[in-house]
Design an enzyme around this catalytic site. Structure first.
Site, PDB file in Angstrom:
ATOM      1  N   ASP A 140      -7.770  -4.024  -0.805  1.00 28.53           N
ATOM      2  CA  ASP A 140      -8.471  -4.063  -1.886  1.00 28.53           C
ATOM      3  C   ASP A 140      -8.142  -5.652  -2.509  1.00 28.53           C
ATOM      4  OD1 ASP A 140      -8.881  -1.462  -2.417  1.00 28.53           O
ATOM      5  OD2 ASP A 140      -6.727  -1.271  -2.363  1.00 28.53           O
ATOM      6  N   HIS A 186       0.757  -1.321  -0.041  1.00 34.28           N
ATOM      7  CA  HIS A 186       0.085   0.114   0.206  1.00 34.28           C
ATOM      8  C   HIS A 186       0.861   1.090  -0.095  1.00 34.28           C
ATOM      9  CE1 HIS A 186      -3.078   2.975   1.466  1.00 34.28           C
ATOM     10  NE2 HIS A 186      -3.976   1.976   0.923  1.00 34.28           N
TER      11      HIS A 186
END
Length: 430
Positions: free
Chosen positions: A365, A307
């Site tokens: 995600d 991330h």
């Protein structure tokens, strides 16, 4: 926040004192608001990655430690122990509600879920194959034409009415966008259902038969909303703040946030995960693609791992992982080839020394895309659901900005590298 320290900047033959501001937690901030006046120079920070654009009390992130808190509450505790409407109240008002406050707030949201009936005709103006996000941008922006009694941003009551309307109507609009895209009739909201269950009902029920989602699916939807409710000053939130700094109405500001979220670098990550899984195609090919991901000369990236902000484990991912496995177990989808492939990729990545060393853990995600697919949502709806959940964060940030006496219209500066002044030449002499 204190102002008891200074930083010294040497600029040419000048030494400039710049105040250092201290937050309640996190890095100190050097206040450069007077830099231009004192030095005739700007700072240069593409993407504003080292610049604090505002003061906020809403959300705190520590990417190095893997921390995300709403109003001081860790995200995993809220996702496991609370529910989305309670989190909405927390983000808007700063504290968790007591029983009476929660009941009143829930009632207020519930009885704002219907949209003006003339808006049904608005949907018919879109092509049948329009992307649901293009519909969301247009319809949410158009709310200002239907709800003109809540546009005065200087009236706290009107601001709160607009906030309730946006939080309440976004699931209805999202479900209508989905129904329109697949050619099914719109379903009205049901006041006897909770927020997440009501959305699932509007999205998946049809007039000819009853639809009742399981408690597991309702809880999964609620958690997805909670985990995505706010994320500090990300691109779409900054867009909402920038749009609102001009005094634009709340519906226009949220539509601007939705437009920004639509970008694949922001809201499209979970869709990209499924595209990657389709590209891999088979479990036997996972080692090949893992090797490609490790090759610094190969542009291939494993989507859904690591991330930009979190240099540790995404604090939302663990809850999303649990939720994902609960949904797959509930629906008996362990034999879905794509989902089976995803679970094997997860196992390998969590054990592979390269990924562990570089802290390339599966992020939210990765799991949310798999979960939403299992629940029956097409990939075109993934970012719509993100926008639905993030609306409360946008609204909370919008309210906070308007109430901030230091807020002013956004006006970034630039480093100009174009032509210097030159004389105009008539067209016949060019």
């Amino acid at each position: 926040m204190g102002e008891n320290k200074n930083a010294k900047l040497t600029f040419g033959d000048k030494e400039i004192d710049l105040p250092i501001l201290e937050g309640s937690i996190g890095p100190d901030v050097i206040d450069v608001s007077q830099l231009y006046a004192k030095s005739n120079a700007f700072t240069y920070d593409p993407g504003f990655t080292s610049t604090a654009s505002c003061e906020s009390k809403i959300t705190y992130i520590d990417g190095d430690e893997g921390v995300l808190m709403y109003r001081g509450y860790p995200i995993d505790e809220l996702a496991r122990e609370s529910d989305f409407l309670e989190v909405c109240y927390l983000l808007l008002y700063g504290e968790l509600p007591n029983a009476d406050e929660k009941a009143k707030f829930t009632n207020g949201i519930t009885y704002h879920t219907m949209v003006h009936d003339q808006m049904r005709g608005l949907f018919k103006g879109f092509r049948r194959d329009a992307h649901p996000m293009s519909i969301m941008v247009g319809v949410v922006g158009a709310l200002s034409a239907y709800y003109q009694d809540s546009l005065d941003i200087n009236d706290p009551h009107q601001r709160m009415v607009a906030s309730y309307r946006l939080i309440a109507k976004m699931p209805t609009i999202a479900a209508m966008a989905y129904k329109y895209s697949i050619g099914q009739p719109f379903e009205y909201p049901q006041n006897n259902l909770g927020y997440a269950e009501n959305f699932l009902h509007m999205a998946f029920s049809v007039p000819c038969e009853e639809y009742k989602p399981s408690a597991t699916l309702v809880r999964a939807m609620d958690r997805i909303f909670t985990l995505h409710a706010d994320h500090e000053q990300n691109a779409s939130t900054s867009t909402v703040r920038l749009a609102s700094s001009s005094g634009a109405n709340p519906f226009a500001c949220i539509a601007a946030g939705i437009a920004c979220l639509w970008g694949p670098a922001h809201g499209g990550a979970n869709e990209a995960v499924l595209d990657m899984l389709k590209e891999i195609g088979d479990k036997e090919r996972i080692p090949e693609f893992v090797a490609k991901a490790k090759d610094k000369d190969d542009p291939f990236r494993l989507m859904g791992f690591g991330h930009r902000v979190y240099k540790n484990y995404d604090p939302r991912a663990k809850v999303m992982q649990e939720t994902c496995h609960e949904v797959l177990g509930e629906l008996g989808m362990s034999d879905d080839p794509l989902l089976e492939l995803a679970m094997e990729l997860e196992r390998i990545a969590l054990e592979d020394e390269y990924f562990v060393e570089k802290k390339l853990y599966p992020n939210i995600d990765f799991y949310s895309g798999i979960t939403l697919r299992a629940m029956g949502f097409p990939e075109s709806m993934f970012t719509v659901l993100f926008a639905l959940a993030r609306t409360v964060g946008w609204v909370a940030q919008w309210n906070e900005m308007i109430e901030d006496p230091k807020q002013k219209i956004g006006r970034p500066r630039q480093l100009y590298t174009g032509a210097t002044e030159r004389p105009f030449v008539g067209v016949s002499d060019r």
